[in-house]
Design an enzyme around this catalytic site. Structure first.
Site, mmCIF file in Angstrom:
data_model
loop_
_atom_site.group_PDB
_atom_site.id
_atom_site.type_symbol
_atom_site.label_atom_id
_atom_site.label_comp_id
_atom_site.label_asym_id
_atom_site.label_seq_id
_atom_site.Cartn_x
_atom_site.Cartn_y
_atom_site.Cartn_z
ATOM 1 N N SER A 111 0.853 -1.183 0.000
ATOM 2 C CA SER A 111 0.000 0.000 0.000
ATOM 3 C C SER A 111 0.893 1.237 0.000
ATOM 4 C CB SER A 111 -0.908 -0.022 1.243
ATOM 5 O OG SER A 111 -1.737 1.106 1.301
ATOM 6 N N CYS A 112 0.290 2.388 -0.303
ATOM 7 C CA CYS A 112 1.045 3.646 -0.282
ATOM 8 C C CYS A 112 0.029 4.784 -0.207
ATOM 9 C CB CYS A 112 1.949 3.759 -1.513
ATOM 10 S SG CYS A 112 1.068 3.740 -3.096
ATOM 11 N N GLY A 113 0.293 5.887 -0.904
ATOM 12 C CA GLY A 113 -0.653 6.997 -0.891
ATOM 13 C C GLY A 113 -1.794 6.812 -1.861
#
Length: 275
Positions: free
Chosen positions: A232-234
């Site tokens: 996951s990330c932004g």
């Protein structure tokens, strides 16, 4: 793919080079404008906000198969084309198109190791010419194992059937730094561990770290490379870099949470942690 190898392929008609430079809103840069000013000879521009689902409210989410087929054909990419993706930061947004291509069954997809910074540092050619090419047909079937929905990630918070690793900076992960997107809460998905994407990149030449160093980066944050993993990330961009690192280590049992924090962080009913 190395810069040396791509240099040999510049005039190869079976190879399509794409510039996928994209920036966070806070960076105040325009990938399309920079491409128009100068790019690797023969490169086309891949806009990750346009080759994306246009009906939803989240940024650059995975498009439907028929849309992807149309847009690949418009770029002159067939199922047999070798695609080499790069970006202007070395390794930032280029991993997203690579991941999308893999998810749609395209095996001959590569990232230029070191990207445009390494290419330029070696004195290799650039120009502003728009390549002339013919459109073609493309067939795509999405392998849903490559992506996870918010519902699947929420279920995983309880089941812990997969490891969850977040590619954002430590400050954003801990909830100490503000998010770059308006309306996003601060923190992280419960149970996630933090491995900022740039920890996988050599700061000097912008290439991916050697395999031994890569492996240590994952192991140092408690990731078992033999177990299922969700990255996951932004907004589903740099999460693809964490997935890329696992693929390089021949550990492909990894999915990307497509909505990432731009989805999770804006829904008050979803749990989060800060520390």
């Amino acid at each position: 793919m190395s810069t040396d190898r791509l240099g040999d392929y510049l005039d190869e008609p079976s190879v399509r080079i794409v510039d996928a430079s994209w920036y966070l809103p806070t960076m105040n840069r325009d990938g399309s404008a920079e491409y128009n000013n100068a790019h690797i000879p023969g490169a086309l521009y891949w806009d990750i906000d346009k080759i994306a689902d246009q009906d939803g409210h989240l940024p650059h989410m995975m498009p439907a198969s028929n849309q992807f087929e149309t847009q690949m054909g418009e770029l002159g990419i067939s199922n047999e084309t070798t695609v080499v993706v790069y970006d202007a930061l070395g390794l930032f947004s280029a991993a997203r198109p690579w991941w999308m291509l893999r998810a749609f069954g395209h095996q001959n997809a590569f990232i230029l190791d070191g990207g445009l910074p390494k290419w330029m540092a070696e004195g290799r050619p650039l120009n502003a010419d728009k390549p002339d090419f013919s459109t073609c047909s493309y067939t795509a079937t999405l392998d849903t194992r490559f992506i996870k929905s918010v519902e699947e990630v929420l279920e995983n918070v309880n089941s812990k059937s997969a490891q969850l690793v977040d590619a954002r900076s430590r400050g954003r992960f801990c909830g100490k730094d503000a998010e770059p997107r308006p309306g996003c809460r601060s923190g992280h998905i419960p149970g996630a561990v933090n491995l900022p994407f740039d920890h996988l990149i050599d700061p000097k030449n912008k290439t991916l770290l050697p395999e031994d160093a890569l492996r240590k980066r994952y192991e140092n944050v408690g990731i078992d490379l033999d177990k299922p993993t969700i990255t996951s990330c932004g907004s589903g961009v740099t999460a693809c870099i964490l997935a890329l690192g696992m693929y390089v280590l021949n550990k492909p049992n990894v999915s990307v949470y497509d909505g990432s924090w731009s989805e999770w962080g804006t829904q008050d009913n979803l749990p989060l942690e800060t520390f």
